[in-house]
Design an enzyme around this catalytic site. Sequence first.
Site, PDB file in Angstrom:
ATOM      1  N   ASP A   1       0.809  -1.223   0.000  1.00 44.04           N
ATOM      2  CA  ASP A   1       0.000   0.000   0.000  1.00 44.04           C
ATOM      3  C   ASP A   1       0.839   1.269   0.000  1.00 44.04           C
ATOM      4  OD1 ASP A   1       0.934  -0.494   2.563  1.00 44.04           O
ATOM      5  OD2 ASP A   1      -1.035  -1.024   3.358  1.00 44.04           O
TER       6      ASP A   1
ATOM      7  N   HIS B   1      -7.194  -4.951  10.065  1.00 39.05           N
ATOM      8  CA  HIS B   1      -6.908  -4.724   8.640  1.00 39.05           C
ATOM      9  C   HIS B   1      -5.615  -5.422   8.223  1.00 39.05           C
ATOM     10  CE1 HIS B   1      -4.590  -0.670   9.451  1.00 39.05           C
ATOM     11  NE2 HIS B   1      -3.735  -1.655   9.335  1.00 39.05           N
TER      12      HIS B   1
ATOM     13  N   GLU C   1      -9.599  -2.164   5.118  1.00 40.89           N
ATOM     14  CA  GLU C   1     -10.227  -1.807   6.386  1.00 40.89           C
ATOM     15  C   GLU C   1     -11.517  -2.612   6.593  1.00 40.89           C
ATOM     16  OE1 GLU C   1      -8.445  -0.245   8.306  1.00 40.89           O
ATOM     17  OE2 GLU C   1      -7.949   1.809   7.746  1.00 40.89           O
TER      18      GLU C   1
HETATM   19  C1  F6R Z   1       1.218  -1.358   5.979  1.00 38.77           C
HETATM   20  C2  F6R Z   1       0.283  -2.418   6.275  1.00 38.77           C
HETATM   21  C3  F6R Z   1      -0.557  -2.350   7.499  1.00 38.77           C
HETATM   22  C4  F6R Z   1       0.289  -2.579   8.758  1.00 38.77           C
HETATM   23  C5  F6R Z   1      -0.580  -2.488  10.003  1.00 38.77           C
HETATM   24  C6  F6R Z   1       0.224  -2.664  11.269  1.00 38.77           C
HETATM   25  O1  F6R Z   1       1.898  -1.632   4.779  1.00 38.77           O
HETATM   26  O2  F6R Z   1       0.185  -3.330   5.528  1.00 38.77           O
HETATM   27  O3  F6R Z   1      -1.556  -3.340   7.424  1.00 38.77           O
HETATM   28  O4  F6R Z   1       0.893  -3.826   8.696  1.00 38.77           O
HETATM   29  O5  F6R Z   1      -1.230  -1.257  10.053  1.00 38.77           O
HETATM   30  O6  F6R Z   1       1.079  -1.580  11.435  1.00 38.77           O
HETATM   31  P1  F6R Z   1       2.186  -1.584  12.578  1.00 38.77           P
HETATM   32  O7  F6R Z   1       3.178  -2.599  12.200  1.00 38.77           O
HETATM   33  O8  F6R Z   1       2.779  -0.193  12.521  1.00 38.77           O
HETATM   34  O9  F6R Z   1       1.494  -1.877  13.847  1.00 38.77           O
END
Ligand code: F6R
Length: 245
Positions: free
Chosen positions: A67, A137, A142
């Site tokens: 993303d 997500h 989402e």
């Molecule tokens: C970003 C992504 C998101 C993150 C998720 C967890 O590329 O794919 O799904 O993996 O928001 O984020 P953290 O690791 O910062 O808790």
Amino acid sequence: MKIYTQDGCLEVGRKAAQLVVAQMICKQKSVLGLATGSTPIAMYEELAEMCEYGDLDFKDITTFNLDEYLGLDKDNEQSYAYFMNTHLFKYINIKKENIHIPSGITKDIKKTCEDYDKAILENGIDLQVLGIGTNGHIGFNEPSDHFEAGTHLVDLDKETIEANARFFESIDEVPRQAISMGIKNIMQAKKVVLIAYGENKIDAIKKMLFGEITPNLPASILQAHGDFTLVIDEEIGDAIKDLLA
Ligand code: F6R
């Protein structure tokens, strides 16, 4: 499904890196799906170090990121393109043309999404690395009343905007939209490795593993993936061990 319970977030990253390396050993021209956020940072550090020491070769590797924020270009420090460069790409011998990240500054979102889907389909992702949001997500898929199949424009959830505000100077600066791979893109990967640590992910992991498969908790679809590996820390491991027994 395989579950590795590791001792702390660094070991979560190290195990995830080992799984990526194993993939690269089995197939020199592997296609990797990559995630951003805090969770995979230790994994990228490990991979970068191995490449620096000459133990790992990325010259035939292709990557697709999950993303990108809408409105941020690759030189913006908050963009996921910048993140990937800072944490991995600048340390490894990957070819620039083999790196794929949706453009956050596209004028034609529909075409950007279609082209991304086409490129993913043509290359085929061998191993997709995922994190998980506190709302369940994956990528930026989402909670919703339906699963989006392909790459698409997303309105970010309030919970996601709040969670990601820690990377920005203020919550107002967090982009409200992003371009994300869809659920079908993720589910078509031959292998999926989801990594998570910390108390704030326990609820999402429980629902992902033991709840119903629902677009309300997008990660729950992974119950239906044939080659799914979960790498978690002991905190999450302890919270789910009774449910696994
Ligand atoms: C970003 C992504 C998101 C993150 C998720 C967890 O590329 O794919 O799904 O993996 O928001 O984020 P953290 O690791 O910062 O808790």
